[in-house]
Design a protein around this motif. Structure first.
Motif, short mmCIF file in Angstrom:
data_model
loop_
_atom_site.label_atom_id
_atom_site.label_comp_id
_atom_site.label_asym_id
_atom_site.label_seq_id
_atom_site.Cartn_x
_atom_site.Cartn_y
_atom_site.Cartn_z
N ALA A 1 -8.12 88.77 3.64
CA ALA A 1 -8.67 87.44 3.93
C ALA A 1 -10.14 87.37 3.56
O ALA A 1 -10.61 86.38 3.01
N SER A 2 -10.87 88.44 3.85
CA SER A 2 -12.28 88.49 3.50
C SER A 2 -12.47 88.34 1.99
O SER A 2 -13.34 87.60 1.52
N VAL B 1 -8.49 77.02 1.14
CA VAL B 1 -7.80 78.22 1.62
C VAL B 1 -6.64 77.79 2.51
O VAL B 1 -6.84 77.10 3.51
N HIS B 2 -5.45 78.20 2.12
CA HIS B 2 -4.26 77.98 2.94
C HIS B 2 -4.00 79.29 3.67
O HIS B 2 -3.94 80.35 3.05
N ALA C 1 -8.97 81.17 9.56
CA ALA C 1 -9.44 79.79 9.38
C ALA C 1 -10.89 79.64 9.85
O ALA C 1 -11.69 78.95 9.20
N THR C 2 -11.24 80.29 10.93
CA THR C 2 -12.61 80.24 11.43
C THR C 2 -13.58 80.86 10.43
O THR C 2 -14.66 80.31 10.16
N SER C 3 -13.20 81.99 9.85
CA SER C 3 -14.04 82.65 8.84
C SER C 3 -14.22 81.77 7.61
O SER C 3 -15.31 81.68 7.05
N ALA D 1 -12.59 74.23 2.73
CA ALA D 1 -11.46 73.45 3.25
C ALA D 1 -10.36 74.44 3.61
O ALA D 1 -10.08 75.38 2.85
N VAL D 2 -9.73 74.21 4.76
CA VAL D 2 -8.71 75.14 5.25
C VAL D 2 -7.49 74.35 5.69
O VAL D 2 -7.60 73.32 6.35
N GLU D 3 -6.32 74.86 5.32
CA GLU D 3 -5.05 74.34 5.82
C GLU D 3 -4.30 75.51 6.42
O GLU D 3 -4.32 76.61 5.87
#
Length: 144
Positions: free
Chosen positions: A19-20, A33-34, A71-73, A80-82
């Protein structure tokens, strides 16, 4: 080219490192980012019927926690995050999600537990074979 990245997560250390990397890639491209976590329902086959719902609820809570961490990161980097959860075989759900959401790249961790026969892990290996987009796998020895 990479406007939409999919980050499958199970909350593991390998998933966090992947994820990083995904967030760094997304930040350089202002990509969306999904974040997907899959509750692996194959574990329910060996449970007593009266325990299934409790275990399912616990696994869903763990999935939400894993998603929230990523999602927080990503949001901290103004991306934008889904987010989504699914239930089923993880590889199938990841591939289906990637196809349904037309993602440009999947970035996922791999444990590589049986390196002699399964270098990238069984879920990762199947996603690499079946995904409709490029897959970047991040191994267990890579640091975030």
């Amino acid at each position: 080219m990479y406007e939409t990245l999919l980050v499958p997560t199970d909350g593991s250390d390998q998933a966090a490192v992947a994820a990083s990397h995904a967030i760094d890639i997304a930040a350089t491209r202002s990509a969306t980012v999904h974040v997907l976590s899959v509750v692996d329902d194959r574990a329910f086959l060996v449970l007593d019927e009266d325990r299934v719902e409790t275990v399912r609820d616990d696994l869903r809570a763990n999935a939400r926690d894993a998603i929230d961490d990523v999602a927080t990161s990503a949001a901290a980097r103004d991306l934008a995050v889904e987010t989504a959860t699914d239930t089923g075989h993880p590889a199938e759900c990841i591939v289906d999600y990637a196809a349904d959401h037309d993602v440009d790249m999947i970035v996922m961790g791999t444990s590589g537990d049986e390196y002699e026969t399964n270098v990238v892990g069984s879920v990762s290996q199947r996603v690499v074979r079946e995904a409709p987009a490029p897959v970047l796998t991040v191994g267990p020895d890579v640091e975030g």
